[in-house]
Write a protein that holds these residues in place. Structure first.
Motif, PDB file in Angstrom:
ATOM      1  N   PRO A  99       0.792  -1.238   0.000  1.00 45.87           N
ATOM      2  CA  PRO A  99       0.000   0.000   0.000  1.00 45.87           C
ATOM      3  C   PRO A  99       0.819   1.280   0.000  1.00 45.87           C
ATOM      4  N   ASP A 100       2.038   1.258   0.534  1.00 44.44           N
ATOM      5  CA  ASP A 100       2.833   2.485   0.597  1.00 44.44           C
ATOM      6  C   ASP A 100       3.737   2.666  -0.626  1.00 44.44           C
ATOM      7  N   ASP A 101       3.592   1.819  -1.637  1.00 46.37           N
ATOM      8  CA  ASP A 101       4.453   1.920  -2.814  1.00 46.37           C
ATOM      9  C   ASP A 101       4.093   3.123  -3.679  1.00 46.37           C
ATOM     10  N   ILE A 102       5.120   3.676  -4.310  1.00 43.84           N
ATOM     11  CA  ILE A 102       4.956   4.653  -5.389  1.00 43.84           C
ATOM     12  C   ILE A 102       5.413   3.948  -6.660  1.00 43.84           C
ATOM     13  N   PHE A 103       4.518   3.820  -7.593  1.00 43.61           N
ATOM     14  CA  PHE A 103       4.704   2.942  -8.750  1.00 43.61           C
ATOM     15  C   PHE A 103       4.698   3.740 -10.038  1.00 43.61           C
ATOM     16  N   TRP A 104       5.665   3.402 -10.906  1.00 44.44           N
ATOM     17  CA  TRP A 104       5.716   4.045 -12.218  1.00 44.44           C
ATOM     18  C   TRP A 104       5.774   2.964 -13.291  1.00 44.44           C
ATOM     19  N   CYS A 105       4.712   2.878 -14.065  1.00 40.05           N
ATOM     20  CA  CYS A 105       4.688   2.021 -15.258  1.00 40.05           C
ATOM     21  C   CYS A 105       4.839   2.939 -16.460  1.00 40.05           C
ATOM     22  N   THR A 106       5.924   2.761 -17.218  1.00 37.84           N
ATOM     23  CA  THR A 106       6.206   3.676 -18.323  1.00 37.84           C
ATOM     24  C   THR A 106       5.437   3.328 -19.589  1.00 37.84           C
ATOM     25  N   ALA A 107       4.726   2.194 -19.601  1.00 35.71           N
ATOM     26  CA  ALA A 107       3.991   1.776 -20.798  1.00 35.71           C
ATOM     27  C   ALA A 107       2.816   2.705 -21.069  1.00 35.71           C
ATOM     28  N   ASP A 108       2.579   2.971 -22.325  1.00 36.05           N
ATOM     29  CA  ASP A 108       1.448   3.809 -22.715  1.00 36.05           C
ATOM     30  C   ASP A 108       0.150   3.010 -22.574  1.00 36.05           C
ATOM     31  N   PRO A 109      -0.915   3.609 -22.024  1.00 37.34           N
ATOM     32  CA  PRO A 109      -2.186   2.876 -21.903  1.00 37.34           C
ATOM     33  C   PRO A 109      -2.825   2.515 -23.231  1.00 37.34           C
ATOM     34  N   GLY A 110      -2.243   2.956 -24.344  1.00 37.38           N
ATOM     35  CA  GLY A 110      -2.701   2.484 -25.648  1.00 37.38           C
ATOM     36  C   GLY A 110      -2.394   1.017 -25.875  1.00 37.38           C
ATOM     37  N   TRP A 111      -1.536   0.449 -25.024  1.00 38.56           N
ATOM     38  CA  TRP A 111      -1.198  -0.974 -25.079  1.00 38.56           C
ATOM     39  C   TRP A 111      -1.669  -1.642 -23.804  1.00 38.56           C
ATOM     40  N   ILE A 112      -1.770  -2.956 -23.830  1.00 38.21           N
ATOM     41  CA  ILE A 112      -2.378  -3.668 -22.710  1.00 38.21           C
ATOM     42  C   ILE A 112      -1.567  -3.521 -21.422  1.00 38.21           C
ATOM     43  N   THR A 113      -0.233  -3.446 -21.507  1.00 36.07           N
ATOM     44  CA  THR A 113       0.547  -3.255 -20.281  1.00 36.07           C
ATOM     45  C   THR A 113       0.146  -1.953 -19.591  1.00 36.07           C
ATOM     46  N   GLY A 114      -0.031  -0.915 -20.373  1.00 36.06           N
ATOM     47  CA  GLY A 114      -0.386   0.377 -19.809  1.00 36.06           C
ATOM     48  C   GLY A 114      -1.789   0.428 -19.232  1.00 36.06           C
ATOM     49  N   GLN A 140      13.957   9.730  -8.919  1.00 34.45           N
ATOM     50  CA  GLN A 140      14.525  10.327  -7.714  1.00 34.45           C
ATOM     51  C   GLN A 140      13.507  11.207  -6.980  1.00 34.45           C
ATOM     52  N   ASP A 141      12.932  12.172  -7.689  1.00 32.63           N
ATOM     53  CA  ASP A 141      12.103  13.178  -7.036  1.00 32.63           C
ATOM     54  C   ASP A 141      10.772  12.613  -6.541  1.00 32.63           C
ATOM     55  N   GLN A 142      10.236  11.654  -7.264  1.00 30.40           N
ATOM     56  CA  GLN A 142       8.953  11.070  -6.859  1.00 30.40           C
ATOM     57  C   GLN A 142       9.129   9.882  -5.929  1.00 30.40           C
ATOM     58  N   LYS A 143      10.392   9.530  -5.621  1.00 27.82           N
ATOM     59  CA  LYS A 143      10.694   8.431  -4.689  1.00 27.82           C
ATOM     60  C   LYS A 143      10.015   7.123  -5.112  1.00 27.82           C
ATOM     61  N   VAL A 144      10.164   6.827  -6.412  1.00 22.92           N
ATOM     62  CA  VAL A 144       9.543   5.628  -6.974  1.00 22.92           C
ATOM     63  C   VAL A 144      10.146   4.387  -6.315  1.00 22.92           C
ATOM     64  N   SER A 145       9.286   3.465  -5.893  1.00 25.68           N
ATOM     65  CA  SER A 145       9.757   2.232  -5.254  1.00 25.68           C
ATOM     66  C   SER A 145       9.626   1.008  -6.158  1.00 25.68           C
ATOM     67  N   VAL A 146       8.636   1.003  -7.051  1.00 19.12           N
ATOM     68  CA  VAL A 146       8.461  -0.097  -8.012  1.00 19.12           C
ATOM     69  C   VAL A 146       8.362   0.515  -9.398  1.00 19.12           C
ATOM     70  N   TRP A 147       9.200   0.035 -10.302  1.00 15.64           N
ATOM     71  CA  TRP A 147       9.345   0.619 -11.635  1.00 15.64           C
ATOM     72  C   TRP A 147       9.176  -0.481 -12.660  1.00 15.64           C
ATOM     73  N   TYR A 148       8.221  -0.304 -13.569  1.00 13.75           N
ATOM     74  CA  TYR A 148       7.902  -1.299 -14.594  1.00 13.75           C
ATOM     75  C   TYR A 148       8.107  -0.652 -15.946  1.00 13.75           C
ATOM     76  N   THR A 149       9.081  -1.154 -16.713  1.00 13.51           N
ATOM     77  CA  THR A 149       9.419  -0.513 -17.972  1.00 13.51           C
ATOM     78  C   THR A 149       9.671  -1.569 -19.043  1.00 13.51           C
ATOM     79  N   ALA A 150      10.300  -1.191 -20.136  1.00 11.40           N
ATOM     80  CA  ALA A 150      10.450  -2.080 -21.289  1.00 11.40           C
ATOM     81  C   ALA A 150      11.912  -2.221 -21.684  1.00 11.40           C
ATOM     82  N   PRO A 151      12.278  -3.341 -22.317  1.00  9.62           N
ATOM     83  CA  PRO A 151      13.666  -3.537 -22.740  1.00  9.62           C
ATOM     84  C   PRO A 151      14.205  -2.428 -23.631  1.00  9.62           C
ATOM     85  N   THR A 152      13.372  -1.898 -24.518  1.00  6.92           N
ATOM     86  CA  THR A 152      13.841  -0.810 -25.383  1.00  6.92           C
ATOM     87  C   THR A 152      14.287   0.380 -24.555  1.00  6.92           C
TER      88      THR A 152
END
Length: 594
Positions: free
Chosen positions: A261-276, A308-320
Motif C-alpha cells: 500500500p505504501d508503494d509509489i509505482f511508475w509504469c512507463t507503458a502507454d495505456p494504448g497498449w495492454i501493459t499500460g 529520484q524526485d517522486q521516490k519511486v519504489s516499483v518501476w515497470y518498464t520495457a527492454p527498449t
C-alpha cells in the motif's frame, strides 16, 4: 543480500537472493506458496458487487472510498512542462463519476464500446475507469497511430463512442467518420473555440456532470476490455477480456510486482497498449498504491529525475527503454538518488542478460523480466523479487498458472515435453481469470489457439531443471540451419554483450546448402562508428561466444531497427525487406527508419 554466482554455463549464471533479506515480500517461498494458492483466494481479496457481480472500476476506486482511503494519493500526473496535478482516490473517483454521468447523458449504455485516442493525460484515466464503471467496453488506441490503423480497429470493434483530442480528430478521424455508422458520439479534449460538427466538448460536459453515481451492475463474464494485437499478416485481432480479469490484475500486482500500500509505482507503458492498461491503471489502483504518470516521451535525465524526485519504489518498464538508458552509461544513473527503488521490472519483449546485469551496475539491483501476452491479459511468468534471477530467463510461472513446453504431433495434436532445456512451444493450461474470452467476431481463429487442453502461445521456449523458462523466439522466427534450430534471441543477446552494440535483430536467410543462414542487424551505441573492421570484430565475438553453427554469417549496420510502438523488434519486417517480400500489417511500426 544479492550476490553473483557465475559458472561456465551462461544459463547457470544467477543473481542469488536470500529470502530472509526480503521479509516483507508478498512471495518469498515459491514452492510453499504455489502449493497453497487457489484463484478463489484471489477473488476473496476483492469486494465484488451485490448478487455475484464484479466491476473493475469499483475494485479500483470505490472499494477504497468505502474503506475510508479516499484521501490517499492515487495518481500524480507530470505534464511535459513538469507541472504536477495530484488526484487522491476521492478526487479521481469524482472525475470518474463525472465521466460515467456524461456517457449516460449522451446515451452510451452498458455493453457499448468506447474507444480512446489520447496521450498520457488525466482524461484518459477518467475515460478508462468511467467506461468500465458505466458497464461499457473500453478499447484504448495508441495515440501515434495514423488514420488507417485507427479506422481498422474502430471498424472491427464497432465503436459507439470515441474520446480524443480535437487535433487528433481533425487529422485522423473526421475524414472517414461518416463511413462508421456505429460511431454515435465523439468527445473532444483540448478544444478550440470552433468545435467540429457533431462533437462534444468533454471538459464542458464533465464540468456540468454530477460527481455522484452508482456502478452499473456487471457480471464477472461481462465484456470489459477490447485490446487489439497485430499478427504477422492480416488484420488486427480484437482480444476480449472480461471483468473477471481484475482478479488476476490485482493478485499478480501483489506477487509479480510486489505491490504494498505504501508503494509509489511508475509504469512507463502507454495505456494504448495492454501493459499500460492492466498494469498502468487497473493493477496499481486495485492494490491501492500511488501511480506516477509522465506525459512526456523518453528522456534519460528526465526519467532519472522522476525516479529520484517522486521516490519511486516499483518501476515497470520495457527492454527498449532499458537499452536506451544503457547508452548513457551506469555512471549517469549514479548521479541520482535512486535509493527508494525496491523492484525493477521489465516486459514487452525478452530482456537480454546484458540488460539484467546492467541493472546491478547502475542501480545495485537486477531488472526482473516477466512474460505475458495481450491474450493472457496479465503476467504469467516472472522473476520474483525474493527469488534467484537467472539473467536471460523469463522466470517461473505465477501461482495459479500451469505452464509447459509442448511439441506438435502429426494430426494436429500436441504433447508435453518434460526433458529439461528441450525446445518446444510454450503452452498454458486455460482457466486463469484474465485469459482472453475470444477474438472479436473470429471464433475459428480463437479455437485454433487451444489444442489438447493447452493454450498455445506461439512462442518457442525451454524449461530448465529448476522450472525457469527461457525464451527462444516466436515460432515463425526460429532459424533452421544445417539441422540446427537457432533462436534469434540467443544470438541477439550474445551480440549485445559486445561493448559497441546497443540493439540487435537476427533473421534467417535462405541458403541452398544449409537451408538458412543467420544474418544480424546491429544498431551501435553512441561513440561507435560502423566499419568493416567492427563488422569482422562482431562476427568473431559472436563466433567465439556461440560457436560457428549458431553465429551469424553476416552483419549489417542500421541506425535504428524497425520496432513496434510498444518496443518489440520486428524481425519479420527485417526479413521481408531483406528478401523483397510483402511487409504485411505494419500499423504498429514505430518508424520507417532502416
Amino acid at each position: 543480500m544479492i550476490t553473483m554466482d557465475p559458472t561456465a554455463n551462461a544459463r547457470d549464471e544467477r543473481i542469488r537472493k536470500r529470502p530472509e533479506d526480503y521479509p516483507g515480500a508478498n512471495l518469498s517461498n515459491y514452492e510453499d506458496f504455489i502449493g497453497k494458492f487457489a484463484w478463489d483466494q484471489a477473488r476473496a481479496l476483492l469486494d465484488g458487487l451485490p448478487g455475484g457481480g464484479l466491476n473493475i472500476a469499483y475494485e479500483a476506486i470505490d472499494r477504497h472510498l468505502k474503506a475510508g482511503r479516499g484521501d490517499k494519493l492515487a495518481l500524480r500526473w507530470i505534464a511535459r512542462d513538469a507541472k504536477i496535478r495530484d488526484f487522491t482516490y476521492s478526487a479521481l473517483g469524482a472525475q470518474v463519476n463525472r465521466f460515467v454521468n456524461t456517457l449516460a447523458e449522451h446515451g452510451i449504455r452498458k455493453g457499448d464500446r468506447v474507444f480512446s485516442l489520447l496521450g498520457r493525460v488525466p482524461e484518459l484515466y477518467f475515460a478508462a475507469l468511467g467506461t468500465l464503471k458505466n458497464g461499457s467496453v473500453f478499447s484504448p488506441l495508441f495515440s501515434a497511430f495514423g488514420p488507417e490503423p485507427i479506422k481498422a480497429r474502430m471498424t472491427i470493434g464497432q465503436a459507439n463512442a470515441l474520446v480524443t483530442t480535437e487535433a487528433f480528430y481533425r487529422r485522423k478521424i473526421e475524414p472517414w467518420r461518416k463511413e462508421l455508422a456505429s460511431l454515435e458520439k465523439v468527445f473532444l479534449t483540448e478544444c478550440s473555440a470552433n468545435l467540429p460538427p457533431d462533437t462534444i466538448d468533454l471538459a464542458a460536459a464533465l464540468a456540468q456532470a454530477s460527481e455522484v453515481c452508482e456502478t452499473v451492475q456487471t457480471l464477472p463474464e461481462d465484456m470489459a476490455l477490447l485490446h487489439f494485437t497485430s499478427g504477422t499478416t492480416g488484420k488486427p485481432k480484437g482480444a476480449i477480456h472480461v471483468h473477471e480479469a481484475v482478479v488476476a490484475h490485482n493478485v499478480t500486482g501483489k506477487l509479480a510486482l510486489d505491490f504494498h500500500p505504501d508503494d509509489i509505482f511508475w509504469c512507463t507503458a502507454d495505456p494504448g497498449w495492454i501493459t499500460g492498461t492492466s498494469y498502468g491503471i487497473i493493477s496499481p489502483l486495485t492494490n491501492g498504491v500511488t501511480m506516477v504518470i509522465d506525459q512526456a516521451e523518453f528522456d534519460a535525465e528526465r526519467w532519472y529525475r522522476i525516479l529520484q524526485d517522486q521516490k519511486v519504489s516499483v518501476w515497470y518498464t520495457a527492454p527498449t527503454a532499458i537499452r536506451m538508458l544503457m547508452k548513457t552509461g551506469a555512471d549517469f544513473a549514479k548521479r541520482f538518488d535512486l535509493s527508494r527503488l525496491r523492484l525493477l521490472a521489465s516486459v514487452g519483449e525478452p530482456l537480454n542478460p546484458e540488460a539484467v546485469l546492467w541493472g546491478m551496475q547502475a542501480f545495485g539491483k537486477p531488472f526482473h523480466d516477466n512474460w505475458w501476452q495481450t491474450e493472457t491479459g496479465g503476467i504469467m511468468i516472472t522473476n520474483f523479487l525474493a527469488m534467484d534471477v537467472k539473467p536471460g530467463s523469463m522466470g517461473r510461472p505465477l501461482p495459479g498458472i500451469a505452464a509447459g513446453i509442448v511439441e506438435h504431433l502429426e494430426g494436429g495434436s500436441v504433447r508435453e515435453i518434460t526433458k529439461p532445456m528441450a525446445m518446444g512451444e510454450l503452452a498454458l493450461r486455460p482457466g486463469w481469470p484474465s485469459m482472453m474470452r475470444g477474438y472479436l467476431n473470429e471464433e475459428a481463429r480463437y479455437k485454433k489457439c487451444f489444442v489438447n487442453g493447452w493454450y498455445l502461445t506461439g512462442d518457442l521456449a525451454m524449461r530448465d531443471s529448476e522450472g525457469y523458462y527461457w525464451f527462444v523466439g516466436r515460432a515463425d522466427d526460429v532459424i533452421k540451419s544445417s539441422g540446427h534450430l537457432i533462436g534469434p534471441f540467443e544470438v541477439e543477446s550474445a551480440l549485445m554483450e559486445h561493448k559497441a552494440v546497443a540493439e540487435a535483430g537476427v533473421i534467417g536467410i535462405p541458403e541452398p546448402t544449409a537451408g538458412e543462414v543467420v544474418k544480424a542487424y546491429v544498431a551501435l551505441k553512441d561513440g561507435f562508428t560502423a566499419s568493416e573492421a567492427l563488422r569482422k570484430e562482431l562476427l568473431g565475438h559472436a563466433r567465439q561466444r556461440l560457436g560457428p553453427a549458431v553465429a551469424p554469417k553476416d552483419i549489417a549496420f542500421r541506425q535504428n531497427l524497425p520496432k513496434t510502438r510498444s518496443g518489440k523488434i520486428m524481425r519479420r519486417l527485417l526479413k521481408a525487406r531483406e528478401l523483397g517480400l510483402p511487409e504485411g500489417d505494419i500499423s504498429t511500426l514505430e518508424s520507417e527508419e532502416r
